[in-house]
Design a protein around this motif. Sequence first.
Motif, PDB file in Angstrom:
ATOM      1  N   GLU A 188       0.825  -1.194   0.000  1.00 15.43           N
ATOM      2  CA  GLU A 188       0.000   0.000   0.000  1.00 15.43           C
ATOM      3  C   GLU A 188       0.864   1.252   0.000  1.00 15.43           C
ATOM      4  OE1 GLU A 188      -2.414  -0.599   3.486  1.00 15.43           O
ATOM      5  OE2 GLU A 188      -3.981  -1.591   2.301  1.00 15.43           O
ATOM      6  N   GLY A 189       0.251   2.397  -0.301  1.00 14.88           N
ATOM      7  CA  GLY A 189       0.986   3.650  -0.274  1.00 14.88           C
ATOM      8  C   GLY A 189       1.722   3.925  -1.565  1.00 14.88           C
ATOM      9  N   ALA A 190       2.796   4.720  -1.467  1.00 15.57           N
ATOM     10  CA  ALA A 190       3.525   5.169  -2.652  1.00 15.57           C
ATOM     11  C   ALA A 190       4.250   4.037  -3.364  1.00 15.57           C
ATOM     12  CB  ALA A 190       4.515   6.257  -2.254  1.00 15.57           C
ATOM     13  N   GLY A 191       4.625   3.005  -2.630  1.00 15.50           N
ATOM     14  CA  GLY A 191       5.343   1.896  -3.237  1.00 15.50           C
ATOM     15  C   GLY A 191       5.629   0.816  -2.226  1.00 15.50           C
ATOM     16  N   PRO A 192       6.086  -0.357  -2.674  1.00 13.81           N
ATOM     17  CA  PRO A 192       6.367  -1.461  -1.747  1.00 13.81           C
ATOM     18  C   PRO A 192       7.458  -1.075  -0.746  1.00 13.81           C
ATOM     19  CG  PRO A 192       6.315  -2.218  -4.026  1.00 13.81           C
ATOM     20  CD  PRO A 192       6.325  -0.734  -4.077  1.00 13.81           C
ATOM     21  N   ARG A 193       7.280  -1.519   0.487  1.00 12.20           N
ATOM     22  CA  ARG A 193       8.297  -1.293   1.517  1.00 12.20           C
ATOM     23  C   ARG A 193       8.278  -2.458   2.496  1.00 12.20           C
ATOM     24  NH1 ARG A 193       5.865   0.548   6.207  1.00 12.20           N
ATOM     25  NH2 ARG A 193       3.656   1.151   5.958  1.00 12.20           N
ATOM     26  N   GLU A 194       9.437  -2.830   2.973  1.00 13.64           N
ATOM     27  CA  GLU A 194       9.541  -3.927   3.931  1.00 13.64           C
ATOM     28  C   GLU A 194       9.041  -3.471   5.290  1.00 13.64           C
ATOM     29  OE1 GLU A 194      13.119  -6.290   6.058  1.00 13.64           O
ATOM     30  OE2 GLU A 194      13.122  -6.413   3.858  1.00 13.64           O
ATOM     31  N   VAL A 195       8.160  -4.278   5.907  1.00 12.97           N
ATOM     32  CA  VAL A 195       7.610  -3.922   7.213  1.00 12.97           C
ATOM     33  C   VAL A 195       8.079  -4.873   8.312  1.00 12.97           C
ATOM     34  CG1 VAL A 195       5.588  -2.710   6.324  1.00 12.97           C
ATOM     35  CG2 VAL A 195       5.474  -5.178   6.669  1.00 12.97           C
ATOM     36  N   VAL A 196       8.324  -6.129   7.958  1.00 11.18           N
ATOM     37  CA  VAL A 196       8.790  -7.108   8.945  1.00 11.18           C
ATOM     38  C   VAL A 196       9.742  -8.076   8.257  1.00 11.18           C
ATOM     39  CG1 VAL A 196       8.182  -8.827  10.689  1.00 11.18           C
ATOM     40  CG2 VAL A 196       6.543  -7.030  10.132  1.00 11.18           C
ATOM     41  N   ALA A 197      10.819  -8.419   8.946  1.00  5.73           N
ATOM     42  CA  ALA A 197      11.705  -9.506   8.508  1.00  5.73           C
ATOM     43  C   ALA A 197      11.678 -10.554   9.613  1.00  5.73           C
ATOM     44  CB  ALA A 197      13.115  -9.001   8.271  1.00  5.73           C
ATOM     45  N   VAL A 198      10.962 -11.651   9.359  1.00  6.27           N
ATOM     46  CA  VAL A 198      10.794 -12.687  10.373  1.00  6.27           C
ATOM     47  C   VAL A 198      12.082 -13.492  10.486  1.00  6.27           C
ATOM     48  CG1 VAL A 198       9.502 -14.746  11.023  1.00  6.27           C
ATOM     49  CG2 VAL A 198       8.319 -12.813   9.976  1.00  6.27           C
ATOM     50  N   SER A 199      12.705 -13.450  11.645  1.00  8.10           N
ATOM     51  CA  SER A 199      13.955 -14.163  11.872  1.00  8.10           C
ATOM     52  C   SER A 199      13.779 -15.176  12.997  1.00  8.10           C
ATOM     53  CB  SER A 199      15.081 -13.183  12.215  1.00  8.10           C
ATOM     54  OG  SER A 199      14.775 -12.471  13.401  1.00  8.10           O
ATOM     55  N   GLY A 200      14.597 -16.201  12.993  1.00  7.17           N
ATOM     56  CA  GLY A 200      14.514 -17.252  14.002  1.00  7.17           C
ATOM     57  C   GLY A 200      14.877 -18.615  13.463  1.00  7.17           C
ATOM     58  N   HIS A 201      14.642 -18.809  12.161  1.00  8.36           N
ATOM     59  CA  HIS A 201      15.066 -20.060  11.534  1.00  8.36           C
ATOM     60  C   HIS A 201      16.592 -20.084  11.440  1.00  8.36           C
ATOM     61  CE1 HIS A 201      11.251 -21.881  10.399  1.00  8.36           C
ATOM     62  NE2 HIS A 201      10.818 -20.709   9.976  1.00  8.36           N
ATOM     63  N   THR A 202      17.143 -21.289  11.428  1.00  8.32           N
ATOM     64  CA  THR A 202      18.596 -21.440  11.367  1.00  8.32           C
ATOM     65  C   THR A 202      19.077 -21.935  10.007  1.00  8.32           C
ATOM     66  OG1 THR A 202      18.433 -23.687  12.264  1.00  8.32           O
ATOM     67  CG2 THR A 202      18.726 -21.888  13.846  1.00  8.32           C
ATOM     68  N   ALA A 203      18.191 -21.915   9.015  1.00  8.08           N
ATOM     69  CA  ALA A 203      18.521 -22.338   7.655  1.00  8.08           C
ATOM     70  C   ALA A 203      17.583 -21.600   6.702  1.00  8.08           C
ATOM     71  CB  ALA A 203      18.375 -23.853   7.516  1.00  8.08           C
ATOM     72  N   PRO A 204      17.854 -21.628   5.387  1.00  7.26           N
ATOM     73  CA  PRO A 204      17.002 -20.911   4.443  1.00  7.26           C
ATOM     74  C   PRO A 204      15.520 -21.256   4.600  1.00  7.26           C
ATOM     75  CG  PRO A 204      18.971 -21.655   3.331  1.00  7.26           C
ATOM     76  CD  PRO A 204      19.020 -22.242   4.714  1.00  7.26           C
ATOM     77  N   VAL A 205      14.679 -20.219   4.500  1.00  8.24           N
ATOM     78  CA  VAL A 205      13.230 -20.392   4.582  1.00  8.24           C
ATOM     79  C   VAL A 205      12.720 -20.910   3.243  1.00  8.24           C
ATOM     80  CG1 VAL A 205      11.021 -19.227   4.964  1.00  8.24           C
ATOM     81  CG2 VAL A 205      13.013 -18.613   6.342  1.00  8.24           C
ATOM     82  N   ASP A 206      11.831 -21.889   3.300  1.00  7.95           N
ATOM     83  CA  ASP A 206      11.380 -22.587   2.090  1.00  7.95           C
ATOM     84  C   ASP A 206       9.985 -22.164   1.653  1.00  7.95           C
ATOM     85  OD1 ASP A 206      11.641 -24.834   0.122  1.00  7.95           O
ATOM     86  OD2 ASP A 206       9.927 -25.604   1.254  1.00  7.95           O
ATOM     87  N   ARG A 207       9.069 -21.917   2.606  1.00  2.91           N
ATOM     88  CA  ARG A 207       7.694 -21.555   2.285  1.00  2.91           C
ATOM     89  C   ARG A 207       7.154 -20.550   3.292  1.00  2.91           C
ATOM     90  NH1 ARG A 207       7.600 -27.032   1.116  1.00  2.91           N
ATOM     91  NH2 ARG A 207       6.843 -27.608  -0.951  1.00  2.91           N
ATOM     92  N   VAL A 208       6.191 -19.746   2.827  1.00  2.00           N
ATOM     93  CA  VAL A 208       5.440 -18.853   3.703  1.00  2.00           C
ATOM     94  C   VAL A 208       3.961 -18.989   3.353  1.00  2.00           C
ATOM     95  CG1 VAL A 208       7.274 -17.175   4.156  1.00  2.00           C
ATOM     96  CG2 VAL A 208       5.887 -16.955   2.099  1.00  2.00           C
TER      97      VAL A 208
END
Length: 309
Positions: free
Chosen positions: A20-40
Amino acid sequence: MGSWLAWASSDRMGKIWSMEGAGPREVVAVSGHTAPVDRVRFHPSDPNLLLTTAQDRTVRLWDLRGGSQHLLGRWDLQSPAQYGSCPASVEWHGSHHIVVAERNDCIHVYDTRKARGGSRTAYKSFDLKPNLVEGCQVSPNGEYLVATTTLRGEGMGELRIWPLESETVDDAYVYPGHTGPIYQFCFSPDGTLLATGGSDAIVGLWDTKHMVCTQTITRRTKFVRSVSFSHDSQLLANSTEEDGIDIAGRSGEWLGTLYLQPNKRGGAEEICFHPKKAHMLACARDTDAHSGSLPTSPVTVVKWNMVQS
């Protein structure tokens, strides 16, 4: 709904962007996994709840309210390590349950409310051996589990359907669908259609009332990576590693091709329509099949208008 976009990242995070708004912007970076994230996977009705799976052999549930992250639950894969680091699929069922298909061909259903109290035990588990499981979802009416399977040693891809509340899969209905494994499938939002995408480069369109494949889409030559219906169930998109995204009508008729880059190169690993608007969100592949280089952007958001002739 539809104001946030989530994607899995190789830096062990799940990235959440506001659309939303003027353009895409990152709002949250979910961290806690200890390896690459595969699905959301966003919750079907609460955009503050997000499921993530990663190569650390865990499935995690996050609360994103307030632009922050809070871990609500974690489930470790039950299969031995030799079966891989990620599940075959993970999907929501209703408001409080998730369905996890593991690569040892077992399917587990978890109650997310119990996880908040510390319980990680599945309330339903099914072993589909000797069949190989590619994925599993719950039917639109909430009464059946639907899995895509292939019998070991044979190539025929099948749909296997059985009551969610049953104790075994012995009496499952089996519907042969493709000449090879069914890698992707999804139900239309109105529940009347099921789309299957196979290694045979075919997309099947099924009438869910009678479980009959009524149409096939045969415009591709490589295995189908993703299928997705629009919010009004009128459009169906499918992607392969070939150039562009194929757009079809409810009956499979070709309506057009969407290209993700100016040079019209590249397909997509996963595609998803906006839940309310005429957007399609396409995750570009890790590399460009033609050049071996990284794509221009990890995610391309496409908006288009249908022109009536």
